[in-house]
Design an enzyme around this catalytic site. Structure first.
Site, PDB file in Angstrom:
ATOM      1  N   ARG A 294       0.941  -1.369   0.087  1.00  0.00           N
ATOM      2  CA  ARG A 294       0.152   0.080  -0.023  1.00  0.00           C
ATOM      3  C   ARG A 294       0.761   1.273  -0.009  1.00  0.00           C
ATOM      4  O   ARG A 294       0.489   2.062  -0.563  1.00  0.00           O
ATOM      5  CB  ARG A 294      -1.054  -0.089   1.384  1.00  0.00           C
ATOM      6  CG  ARG A 294      -1.957  -0.983   0.951  1.00  0.00           C
ATOM      7  CD  ARG A 294      -3.100  -1.090   2.275  1.00  0.00           C
ATOM      8  NE  ARG A 294      -3.697   0.197   2.149  1.00  0.00           N
ATOM      9  CZ  ARG A 294      -4.700   0.718   3.282  1.00  0.00           C
ATOM     10  NH1 ARG A 294      -4.720  -0.237   4.333  1.00  0.00           N
ATOM     11  NH2 ARG A 294      -5.457   1.465   3.159  1.00  0.00           N
TER      12      ARG A 294
ATOM     13  N   CYS B 289      -1.829   5.981   9.152  1.00  0.00           N
ATOM     14  CA  CYS B 289      -2.085   4.690   8.607  1.00  0.00           C
ATOM     15  C   CYS B 289      -3.290   4.923   7.478  1.00  0.00           C
ATOM     16  O   CYS B 289      -3.209   5.909   6.613  1.00  0.00           O
ATOM     17  CB  CYS B 289      -2.569   3.734   9.617  1.00  0.00           C
ATOM     18  SG  CYS B 289      -3.999   4.426  10.599  1.00  0.00           S
TER      19      CYS B 289
END
Length: 287
Positions: free
Chosen positions: A175, A233
């Site tokens: 990611r 995050c």
């Protein structure tokens, strides 16, 4: 007392601390409502905490998927959990403690004596301790919370931090590199952020790794005492766990609660891809 407690330490608190309050914060992306798991079995006396409904605000997607709750809403929730001034609070989840850290981070800002159970419910049962089932409805608490948010970075502060400190992206490497994005509208990372995936913080049993190993891991990413540091995050949950871990090794860290879910929805924000902090390609989020 450490912010992260062992099963033995929690067991002693249960036996000796009449003002102990236990929070069951079971939540994960693929199963955000942990109420059924709580009802099936929890540490005796623990009250269920709804992360989506009580530890985050609802509504405006431009603030990210888990924006901070209003202080008044958090205070009302804490009173429902039975929390009053002077209580000792311990939060836990099923194993790794990531969602429990969200409760720790919010309540710690408000001056609550709050901790997280290392290894979670799995460690509790592995040590031979019993569970109870059914709902827990404590007597209403009387906690008064001061305004939260002092440890939270705005999107502009997050953008500026890599120039003077360390911005940690705690998501999975694919990611971070922009190779996959299952939840948010664009893939990549904030330019200048370094990747320290949350999964690297745990031992095989779901407890935190040795503190010396953690210090070395973060030092390799440039995180040392005296260097400004913050974490983000996907939606502001796992980043709070990194703040918790850093507190265990003596480093204070801020959190960007909007995280990638806010950044990737904000037109004009640059996106870096690849394994390097400033990326191989930098482009802007489109309106």
């Amino acid at each position: 007392m450490s912010h992260v407690l062992s099963v033995a330490e929690l067991s002693e608190l249960i036996a000796t601390e009449p003002r102990l309050r236990l929070l069951d914060v079971r939540w994960r992306l693929d199963r955000p409502d942990g109420r059924a798991d709580h009802l099936a079995g929890h540490i005796p006396g623990a009250v269920y905490v709804d992360l989506d409904g009580e530890l985050a605000a609802q509504g405006d997607p431009s603030r990210g998927r888990h924006p901070l709750p209003a202080t008044a809403d958090l205070q009302a929730a804490a009173r429902r959990w039975g929390v009053s001034a002077g209580d000792v609070v311990v939060a836990y989840v099923d194993v790794r403690g990531i969602a429990a850290a969200r409760a720790w981070w919010l309540l710690r800002q408000a001056g609550v004596d709050v901790h997280v159970l290392d290894g979670g419910l799995r460690a509790w049962t592995a040590a031979g301790h019993v569970l109870e089932s059914g709902p827990v409805t404590p007597s209403r608490g009387g906690i008064d919370l001061p305004e939260i948010g002092a440890d939270a970075l705005s999107i502009d502060e997050a953008a500026a931090l890599p120039a003077s400190g360390i911005l940690i992206d705690v998501r999975a490497p694919e990611r971070y590199r922009g190779e996959a994005e299952p939840l948010d509208p664009a893939a990549g990372h904030i330019p200048g952020a370094v990747n320290v995936p949350t999964g690297e913080l745990f031992a095989a049993d779901g407890a935190l790794r040795d503190r010396g190993e953690l210090r070395r891991l973060f030092a390799d990413a440039g995180v040392t005492e005296g260097v400004p540091v913050a974490a983000y995050c996907g939606s502001g949950i796992a980043a709070t766990h990194v703040a918790l871990v850093l507190s265990e090794i003596g480093i204070d860290a801020a959190v960007f609660p909007g995280s990638w879910s806010q950044w990737s929805r904000t037109p004009g924000r640059p996106i870096a891809t690849g394994a390097r902090p400033h990326g191989d390609v930098v482009e802007a989020v489109h309106a």
